[in-house]
Design an enzyme around this catalytic site. Structure first.
Site, PDB file in Angstrom:
ATOM      1  N   ASP A  37       3.810  -7.313   3.700  1.00  0.00           N
ATOM      2  CA  ASP A  37       3.360  -5.956   3.386  1.00  0.00           C
ATOM      3  C   ASP A  37       1.903  -5.779   3.825  1.00  0.00           C
ATOM      4  OD1 ASP A  37       5.804  -5.603   2.187  1.00  0.00           O
ATOM      5  OD2 ASP A  37       5.060  -6.043   0.167  1.00  0.00           O
TER       6      ASP A  37
HETATM    7  N1  URA Z   1       7.516 -10.095  -0.816  1.00  0.00           N
HETATM    8  C1  URA Z   1       6.818  -8.946  -1.002  1.00  0.00           C
HETATM    9  O1  URA Z   1       7.016  -8.233  -1.964  1.00  0.00           O
HETATM   10  N2  URA Z   1       5.886  -8.630  -0.083  1.00  0.00           N
HETATM   11  C2  URA Z   1       5.610  -9.390   0.989  1.00  0.00           C
HETATM   12  O2  URA Z   1       4.740  -9.043   1.769  1.00  0.00           O
HETATM   13  C3  URA Z   1       6.335 -10.582   1.163  1.00  0.00           C
HETATM   14  C4  URA Z   1       7.294 -10.911   0.244  1.00  0.00           C
END
Ligand code: URA
Length: 236
Positions: A104
């Site tokens: 993310d």
């Molecule tokens: N899980 C998440 O919620 N975000 C990420 O970036 C990676 C795994």
């Protein structure tokens, strides 16, 4: 076997056209012989290629680990946002690089960048069970109910996640190490949210058995060697 113009353009990070001009002007030698035919093919494992007197090292693919900073997206083009490809140092940029897997925008840590599509597919496929390890900072403590639900496999919308492991890294159970083997959208944040827990900070620290270097500052990156690539794919 690879064409000499491909070898030169890839190795020197120049366009195919520039490579062809360079070869045609007689500045390239393979195994001691000047080559001017841009289409001539050579075995990249055994041939010695020299350009302007310098040995040329040919890597068909490259593998880069970046400590992804916040605010940068893990995509090849950002439509306004900066991407992990945009922030690569100029001398590491080359055609076809892409991030192998998603983090993310606000997640930090281990980001693998490569131009080897088959490798990326193998390490991201849930079928291959390659563990990805994260540190999550939480707004509320987690308890044994969360641990056993993660271990059984949490259902998010209509999908049941593969079993995940979780352990506390502090006495208050506010910092967790979580290991997952797939990469569903916002997976870790959604797994905790099932229990009313918000992930405040998330950092990926390991892929397979390869740890993110503690010396890599956010935004910094380095090449991985053959042994490290194996640690990602085969180290469990
Ligand atoms: N899980 C998440 O919620 N975000 C990420 O970036 C990676 C795994």
């Amino acid at each position: 076997m690879e064409r000499i113009d491909k070898i030169i353009s890839t190795s020197l990070n120049i366009s195919r056209n520039d490579a062809r001009n360079l070869i045609k002007s007689g500045r390239t030698e393979v195994n001691g012989v000047v080559v001017k035919d841009v289409k001539q093919k050579f075995d990249t494992e055994t041939s010695s290629v020299i350009c302007d007197g310098q040995v040329v090292t040919y890597n068909k693919y490259v593998y880069i680990v970046m400590n992804k900073p916040k605010g940068v997206i893990s995509a090849s083009s950002g439509h306004g946002d900066k991407t992990v490809i945009d922030i690569l140092p100029a001398d590491m940029k080359r055609k076809n690089l892409f991030p192998a897997g998603r983090l993310d925008k606000d997640t930090t840590g281990f980001m693998l960048i490569t131009d080897d599509g088959d490798f990326a597919h193998r390490i991201l496929s849930p079928k291959n069970h390659i563990p990805k390890t994260y540190i999550a900072e939480l707004d509320k403590p987690f308890d044994s109910e969360v641990v056993s639900a993660f271990e059984k496999g949490i259902t998010l919308k209509n999908d049941t996640c593969m079993p995940a492991s979780i352990k506390a890294l502090d006495d208050n159970h506010l910092v967790a190490e979580v290991v997952i083997k797939q990469g569903m959208y916002h997976q870790i944040k959604r797994m905790f949210l099932k229990f009313g827990i918000t992930v405040l900070e998330l950092k990926r620290i390991k892929m397979g058995a390869l740890m993110l270097d503690s010396s890599l500052m956010p935004g910094e990156c380095r090449y991985l060697d053959a042994d490290e690539i194996k640690q990602i794919e085969y180290g469990k």
